[in-house]
Design an enzyme around this catalytic site. Structure first.
Site, PDB file in Angstrom:
ATOM      1  N   ARG A  24      27.585 -16.100 -61.147  1.00  0.00           N
ATOM      2  CA  ARG A  24      26.219 -15.555 -61.084  1.00  0.00           C
ATOM      3  C   ARG A  24      25.372 -15.996 -62.288  1.00  0.00           C
ATOM      4  NH1 ARG A  24      26.655  -9.405 -60.547  1.00  0.00           N
ATOM      5  NH2 ARG A  24      28.432  -9.749 -61.924  1.00  0.00           N
ATOM      6  N   GLU A  25      25.489 -17.275 -62.600  1.00  0.00           N
ATOM      7  CA  GLU A  25      24.728 -17.798 -63.732  1.00  0.00           C
ATOM      8  C   GLU A  25      23.220 -17.674 -63.523  1.00  0.00           C
ATOM      9  OE1 GLU A  25      28.722 -19.939 -63.761  1.00  0.00           O
ATOM     10  OE2 GLU A  25      27.253 -19.301 -62.246  1.00  0.00           O
ATOM     11  N   LEU A  26      22.768 -17.812 -62.271  1.00  0.00           N
ATOM     12  CA  LEU A  26      21.330 -17.715 -62.009  1.00  0.00           C
ATOM     13  C   LEU A  26      20.820 -16.304 -62.277  1.00  0.00           C
ATOM     14  CD1 LEU A  26      18.772 -19.161 -61.050  1.00  0.00           C
ATOM     15  CD2 LEU A  26      19.348 -18.457 -58.715  1.00  0.00           C
ATOM     16  N   ILE A 446      17.552   9.828 -53.832  1.00  0.00           N
ATOM     17  CA  ILE A 446      18.341   9.266 -52.736  1.00  0.00           C
ATOM     18  C   ILE A 446      19.830   9.279 -53.036  1.00  0.00           C
ATOM     19  CG2 ILE A 446      18.647   7.246 -51.260  1.00  0.00           C
ATOM     20  CD1 ILE A 446      15.992   8.850 -50.970  1.00  0.00           C
ATOM     21  N   GLU A 499      26.357   9.248 -58.827  1.00  0.00           N
ATOM     22  CA  GLU A 499      27.249   8.179 -58.398  1.00  0.00           C
ATOM     23  C   GLU A 499      27.721   7.291 -59.556  1.00  0.00           C
ATOM     24  OE1 GLU A 499      25.561   6.146 -55.007  1.00  0.00           O
ATOM     25  OE2 GLU A 499      24.893   8.023 -54.114  1.00  0.00           O
ATOM     26  N   TRP A 576      27.222  -3.979 -44.059  1.00  0.00           N
ATOM     27  CA  TRP A 576      27.295  -4.517 -45.404  1.00  0.00           C
ATOM     28  C   TRP A 576      28.718  -4.908 -45.782  1.00  0.00           C
ATOM     29  CZ3 TRP A 576      23.436  -0.831 -48.352  1.00  0.00           C
ATOM     30  CH2 TRP A 576      22.166  -1.024 -47.798  1.00  0.00           C
ATOM     31  N   ASP A 614      24.194   8.024 -45.640  1.00  0.00           N
ATOM     32  CA  ASP A 614      23.171   6.976 -45.668  1.00  0.00           C
ATOM     33  C   ASP A 614      23.403   5.946 -44.562  1.00  0.00           C
ATOM     34  OD1 ASP A 614      21.929   8.078 -47.845  1.00  0.00           O
ATOM     35  OD2 ASP A 614      22.934   6.812 -49.311  1.00  0.00           O
ATOM     36  N   GLU A 680      12.006   4.336 -46.731  1.00  0.00           N
ATOM     37  CA  GLU A 680      11.073   3.542 -47.548  1.00  0.00           C
ATOM     38  C   GLU A 680       9.661   3.688 -47.008  1.00  0.00           C
ATOM     39  OE1 GLU A 680       8.269   0.484 -48.061  1.00  0.00           O
ATOM     40  OE2 GLU A 680       9.463   0.574 -46.229  1.00  0.00           O
ATOM     41  N   HIS A 709      12.172  -0.689 -56.224  1.00  0.00           N
ATOM     42  CA  HIS A 709      12.495  -2.113 -56.353  1.00  0.00           C
ATOM     43  C   HIS A 709      11.530  -2.835 -57.291  1.00  0.00           C
ATOM     44  CE1 HIS A 709      14.805  -1.061 -52.752  1.00  0.00           C
ATOM     45  NE2 HIS A 709      15.577  -2.075 -53.078  1.00  0.00           N
TER      46      HIS A 709
END
Length: 774
Positions: A24-26, A446, A499, A576, A614, A680, A709
């Site tokens: 995950r360098e980006l 949430i 959480e 997911w 959820d 949302e 977000h």
């Protein structure tokens, strides 16, 4: 055996590749840039090195034609917005002052300016930035990124094919800009947009591009007569351009349907089709229109969205049939490999038996190359690969890891009554209000609170053995105390434990259920710099022991206010994850629902009076074709009810959904029979509240008033305005006040300020209501 001409023509290619890098360098470079630790040049250098490494990897694997332009610092649809000059007026000054900072401002917003709305990319868990268009939109070509990345590939010595979001899909994904009438159709701007695409295509041709791919996944959805005419007009006009590369129009995620004969006849040189899952119907449809004489066909026979090995023999049979339907048949994945992790070879902790069944982006690339060799040069040349593949497929089918008789017997015994609450909502609501004693416009969140560096360090220390389980639990307890204390001081009415113990809302549960496999490096981009590690559903599902009761009960012991138990629902657990492809999704969903039902029942038995399950993925998993939706929604809503219907009437069941278009599933939301739903709404300006009202939704709802977000802190006045807008659609006795989504990715300073403003706004608006509770 295939013919010599086929051997000369067959190529291996892909539509796109994971962007993040092996570690995950980006993500690290972009977040470093936002934090001021990385310069703009440093970020650009990291991105360029990742692109170079991807091209090397693909070329070394034997891919004949690599994509360019698929790499993005945030989102490829946002890149298209920049390419066509459709910058929203509120962002123009920032973009003109600094293109990079302006780009990120459109994606994330600033304290002064709201970002573009974000929603799901078709039925995937990838999020794109929604273009905002109106009658006054003026397009202008900006092909610098597309040309520069193609020229990088040329300089590297690889054969490259630029990839662009197609004009029809771009317009169909757009929405009316703020202040524009809601019934404005962005597709009416097609004639204004096509000259801009023509200019970009000319620029790429001048740079040496022989082929350009135009991605049109929107064409696999049901399309109106007007939309089909627009498709014909767009590709007639682009095909008629004198100075252009050859055009490859790509569709994926489903069968092409009514658009197939249009594109087959269009003056384009190639068509890329999905031949996996439901999209296998493309094979018969292509034969029915007479194939693609004189055209190139890129056949997506390797599943680009799941992680199981390909059935090479079956794919070769499909490819062999396709050879008679086009001038040349090339081999690809069904879609961009953006949707799968990078390399299964990095996973050292997975059972070796299961590892042999897995193919991530690197392995899928090898499968594509193998199939291209077999199609072009004959199956003898890949005989060893075919034999090993058959053995691995047979081992998976026969494995005891994939079948649990007890789980299957329990699922088979489910009755309709198991999925129904003991009382209807109207009676439950009266009981719940008396039991909970909440004010009008109750406030809540949430579920998740910021995942601090200390929490991540604690998990790393536990894995590395630097602390024991007791030491880890002490750190989690300390974090929960802080979260509960803050919520009480802020005045929130229904609390959450935050959480702190969870790494991810799906992975956490997957690690505690049988049948799931977790990865260590299987990162997949969800949006921007947000990456997730979807677990792999390899076998039948059961719950060996309680998963959340310990922490929820501890949090409840710290407060007299209700603390929500927090679970991820069965549909989202599937959506997911990388799901099984050897049984119907509905069968797997029922197994997951029964495991979660046990957890819900245990939470209630431990004293929980509010439990949230959820289902943010309910809408995103909706089939793209209307004809396929009823069956999906039937098992999806049944699985939710099966999870939640074992509790007493006084126990309030919540659910949550985010960042999707909900208008076409409002009836399904109703069918869930949840007592409260949060959704949302902040970026979409309460659109979902109006959709619920239009449907006559009878239950309680919390359309979000805080966009999590974005790093923006909404003012109390801004939240109050959204609340008042929500009250025009939902009566006060059924309206909740909450953020759009969980707060895991945000920092504590902005969360504190935002939630304090949220509570202040709720109190201010509540005070104006008749019979308001204190």
């Amino acid at each position: 055996m295939t013919t010599k001409s086929a051997a000369a023509a067959t190529r291996a290619t892909v539509y796109g590749y994971p962007r993040q890098g092996p570690r995950r360098e980006l993500k690290k470079a972009i977040e470093g840039y936002w934090a001021g630790r990385v310069t703009a040049d440093g970020l650009r250098d990291t991105a360029a090195e990742l692109r170079r490494a991807n091209r090397d990897r693909l070329a070394d694997a034997g891919v004949h034609e690599v994509p360019t332009g698929d790499f993005s610092l945030y989102d490829h649809v946002l890149d298209t917005t920049v390419m066509v000059g459709a910058i929203p007026p509120r962002h123009r000054a920032a973009v003109e002052a600094d293109a990079l900072d302006g780009y990120f401002a459109m994606a994330r917003g600033t304290q002064e300016v709201a970002p573009l709305e974000m929603t799901k990319w078709f039925d995937t868990n990838y999020h794109y930035l929604v273009p905002e268009l109106g009658p006054d939109t003026v397009f202008s070509a900006n092909s610098r990124k597309q040309v520069a990345e193609f020229e990088e590939a040329v300089a590297q010595g690889v054969t490259a094919r630029p990839v662009l979001v197609g004009p029809i899909t771009y317009l169909l994904l757009a929405k009316p800009a703020p202040g524009v009438a809601a019934d404005f159709q962005p597709l009416t701007l097609l004639d204004r947009l096509l000259p801009v695409y023509a200019e970009v295509l000319a620029d790429l041709r001048a740079a040496g591009a022989e082929w350009v791919q135009l991605d049109e996944p929107a064409l696999v959805q049901d399309r109106s007569f007007a939309e089909l005419n627009a498709i014909a007009r767009a590709y007639r006009d682009l095909g008629a351009l004198a100075d252009r590369p050859r055009l490859l129009v790509a569709s994926y995620f489903d069968r092409l349907g009514e658009a197939l004969p249009i594109l087959a006849k269009a003056p384009i040189e190639g068509l890329a089709l999905d031949f996996t899952g439901a999209a296998c119907a493309n094979l018969d449809a292509l034969a029915a229109v007479g194939g693609l004489p004189g055209k190139r066909l890129v056949a997506g026979v390797v599943d680009g969205r799941n992680v199981w090995i390909n059935d090479l023999g079956r794919s070769l049979a499909t490819l062999g049939t396709l050879l008679g339907l086009a001038e040349r048949v090339d081999v690809a994945a069904s879609c961009s490999l953006l949707h799968v992790p990078l390399d299964a070879g990095d996973e050292r902790d997975i059972d070796p038996q299961i590892s042999r069944w897995l193919a991530f982006a690197r392995q899928k690339t090898e499968e594509i190359v193998t199939l291209a060799r077999g199609l072009g040069q004959g199956t003898d040349i890949i005989a060893t690969h075919l034999a090993a593949n058959r053995a691995d497929l047979a081992a998976r089918k026969a494995s005891a890891l994939t079948h649990d008789p007890a789980v299957r017997a329990r699922a088979a015994a489910v009755t309709d009554a198991d999925g129904r609450r003991s009382l209807p909502y109207a009676e439950r609501a009266t009981t719940q209000r008396a039991h909970l004693g909440l004010p009008l416009l109750p406030t809540t969140t949430i579920g998740s609170f910021p995942q601090t560096g200390e929490l991540r360090t604690a998990r790393a220390d536990l894995r590395a053995g630097r602390i024991d389980e007791a030491g880890y639990e002490e750190r989690i307890e300390s974090e929960i105390r802080d979260v509960i204390s803050f919520q009480e001081k802020a005045g929130i009415d229904v609390l959450v434990h935050g959480e702190a113990e969870r790494n991810d809302m799906v992975q956490y549960f997957a690690e505690r259920l049988t049948g799931y496999v977790a990865t260590r490096h299987g990162w997949v981009q969800s949006y921007g710099t947000r990456y997730v590690r979807p677990p792999i559903l390899a076998g039948d599902i059961s719950r060996p022991e309680p998963m959340t009761v310990r922490w929820t009960s501890f949090a409840q012991s710290l407060s007299d206010r209700p603390v929500k138990g927090m679970l991820t629902g069965p549909v989202t657990m599937l959506a997911w994850s990388f799901v099984r492809d050897d049984q119907p999704l509905g069968t797997t969903a029922r197994q997951v629902a029964l495991a979660l039902r046990d957890e819900v029942d245990d939470l209630e038995a431990a004293g929980g009076s509010v439990i949230q399950v959820d289902e943010p993925a309910l809408r995103e998993t909706l089939p793209l074709r209307v004809a396929d939706r009823a069956e999906y929604l039937a098992w999806a809503t049944e699985s939710f009810r099966l999870t939640t219907s074992g509790v007493h009437a006084a126990t309030q069941i919540h659910t949550h959904m985010c960042y999707a278009e909900f208008g076409d599933i409002v009836q399904a939301i109703d069918d869930l029979d949840a007592d409260v739903i949060s959704l949302e709404a902040a970026r979409s300006h309460m659109q979902v509240a109006r959709e619920l009202a239009a449907h006559g939704y009878p239950r309680e709802a919390g359309p979000g008033v805080y966009d999590i977000h974005s790093p923006r802190v909404p003012s109390a006045e801004e939240v109050s305005a959204l609340l008042r807008e929500g009250l025009t659609a939902i009566p006060a006795e059924r309206l909740w006040v909450n953020p759009d989504c969980g707060l895991k990715t945000r920092g504590w300073p902005e969360v504190r300020a935002s939630l304090e403003n949220l509570v202040a706004a709720a109190r201010e608006v509540r005070a104006t209501l008749p019979d308001a509770a204190s």
